[in-house]
Design a protein around this motif. Sequence first.
Motif, short mmCIF file in Angstrom:
data_model
loop_
_atom_site.label_atom_id
_atom_site.label_comp_id
_atom_site.label_asym_id
_atom_site.label_seq_id
_atom_site.Cartn_x
_atom_site.Cartn_y
_atom_site.Cartn_z
N ASP A 1 0.86 -1.19 0.00
CA ASP A 1 0.00 0.00 0.00
C ASP A 1 0.89 1.23 0.00
OD1 ASP A 1 -2.44 -1.37 0.11
OD2 ASP A 1 -2.24 -1.65 2.27
N PRO A 2 0.45 2.31 -0.67
CA PRO A 2 1.25 3.54 -0.64
C PRO A 2 1.21 4.16 0.76
CG PRO A 2 -0.84 3.93 -1.73
CD PRO A 2 -0.75 2.45 -1.46
N LEU A 3 2.19 4.98 1.06
CA LEU A 3 2.15 5.76 2.30
C LEU A 3 0.83 6.52 2.34
CD1 LEU A 3 5.73 7.33 2.18
CD2 LEU A 3 4.92 5.68 3.85
N PRO A 4 0.27 6.71 3.53
CA PRO A 4 -1.01 7.46 3.61
C PRO A 4 -0.96 8.81 2.91
CG PRO A 4 -0.52 6.45 5.72
CD PRO A 4 0.69 6.20 4.84
N ALA A 5 0.16 9.53 3.04
CA ALA A 5 0.25 10.84 2.38
C ALA A 5 0.25 10.69 0.86
CB ALA A 5 1.50 11.58 2.84
N VAL A 6 0.88 9.64 0.36
CA VAL A 6 0.89 9.41 -1.09
C VAL A 6 -0.53 9.11 -1.57
CG1 VAL A 6 1.73 7.91 -2.94
CG2 VAL A 6 3.29 8.68 -1.14
N ALA A 7 -1.24 8.26 -0.81
CA ALA A 7 -2.62 7.95 -1.18
C ALA A 7 -3.47 9.22 -1.17
CB ALA A 7 -3.19 6.91 -0.22
N ALA A 8 -3.25 10.09 -0.19
CA ALA A 8 -4.02 11.34 -0.11
C ALA A 8 -3.72 12.25 -1.29
CB ALA A 8 -3.72 12.05 1.21
N VAL A 9 -2.45 12.34 -1.68
CA VAL A 9 -2.08 13.16 -2.85
C VAL A 9 -2.73 12.59 -4.10
CG1 VAL A 9 -0.18 13.88 -4.34
CG2 VAL A 9 0.07 14.02 -1.85
N MET A 10 -2.72 11.26 -4.23
CA MET A 10 -3.35 10.63 -5.39
C MET A 10 -4.84 10.98 -5.45
SD MET A 10 -1.38 6.97 -5.18
CE MET A 10 -2.29 6.15 -6.50
N PRO B 1 5.03 14.26 5.87
CA PRO B 1 3.81 14.05 5.08
C PRO B 1 2.86 15.24 5.10
CG PRO B 1 3.79 12.70 7.07
CD PRO B 1 5.17 13.28 6.96
N GLU B 2 2.75 15.95 6.23
CA GLU B 2 1.83 17.09 6.29
C GLU B 2 2.28 18.21 5.36
OE1 GLU B 2 -1.17 17.33 7.58
OE2 GLU B 2 -0.96 15.23 8.15
N ALA B 3 3.57 18.44 5.27
CA ALA B 3 4.08 19.47 4.37
C ALA B 3 3.78 19.12 2.92
CB ALA B 3 5.59 19.66 4.58
N VAL B 4 3.94 17.85 2.58
CA VAL B 4 3.66 17.40 1.20
C VAL B 4 2.17 17.52 0.91
CG1 VAL B 4 3.71 15.41 -0.35
CG2 VAL B 4 5.71 15.96 1.05
N LEU B 5 1.32 17.17 1.88
CA LEU B 5 -0.12 17.31 1.67
C LEU B 5 -0.51 18.77 1.49
CD1 LEU B 5 -1.73 14.70 4.07
CD2 LEU B 5 -1.95 14.84 1.59
N HIS B 6 0.11 19.66 2.26
CA HIS B 6 -0.17 21.09 2.11
C HIS B 6 0.19 21.55 0.69
CE1 HIS B 6 -0.33 25.38 2.93
NE2 HIS B 6 0.87 25.47 2.40
N ALA B 7 1.36 21.13 0.21
CA ALA B 7 1.78 21.50 -1.14
C ALA B 7 0.82 20.94 -2.18
CB ALA B 7 3.20 20.98 -1.40
N ALA B 8 0.37 19.70 -1.97
CA ALA B 8 -0.55 19.08 -2.93
C ALA B 8 -1.88 19.80 -2.95
CB ALA B 8 -0.75 17.61 -2.58
N ARG B 9 -2.38 20.16 -1.77
CA ARG B 9 -3.66 20.89 -1.72
C ARG B 9 -3.53 22.22 -2.46
NH1 ARG B 9 -3.50 19.51 3.89
NH2 ARG B 9 -4.66 17.58 4.20
N ARG B 10 -2.42 22.91 -2.24
CA ARG B 10 -2.19 24.20 -2.90
C ARG B 10 -2.16 24.02 -4.41
NH1 ARG B 10 3.30 27.65 -2.67
NH2 ARG B 10 3.66 26.21 -4.37
N ASP B 11 -1.47 22.98 -4.87
CA ASP B 11 -1.35 22.76 -6.31
C ASP B 11 -2.63 22.22 -6.93
OD1 ASP B 11 1.22 23.71 -6.08
OD2 ASP B 11 2.15 21.73 -6.08
N ALA B 12 -3.37 21.40 -6.17
CA ALA B 12 -4.61 20.84 -6.69
C ALA B 12 -5.68 21.91 -6.87
CB ALA B 12 -5.12 19.73 -5.76
#
Length: 64
Positions: free
Chosen positions: A3-12, A47-58
């Motif tokens: 399974d992907p890391l939870p943060a990876v799954a969230a970005v997906m 992971p939280e920093a990556v999720l923040h970046a993904a939300r901004r970009d999404a």
Amino acid sequence: GLDPLPAVAAVMALFEGRSPYRLAAWFESTNGALGGRRPRECVAAEPEAVLHAARRDAEGPLHG
């Protein structure tokens, strides 16, 4: 299977509907929200920093 890391799954999920190539490119590209680092370099430790970046970009343009 693995399974992907939870943060990876969230970005997906945030980038749902975009091509796998675009998703891979996002993880490989430097990101201003991460101080110029690549999401793949940070996702395990920050992971939280990556999720923040993904939300901004999404929230940007969905097409293009």
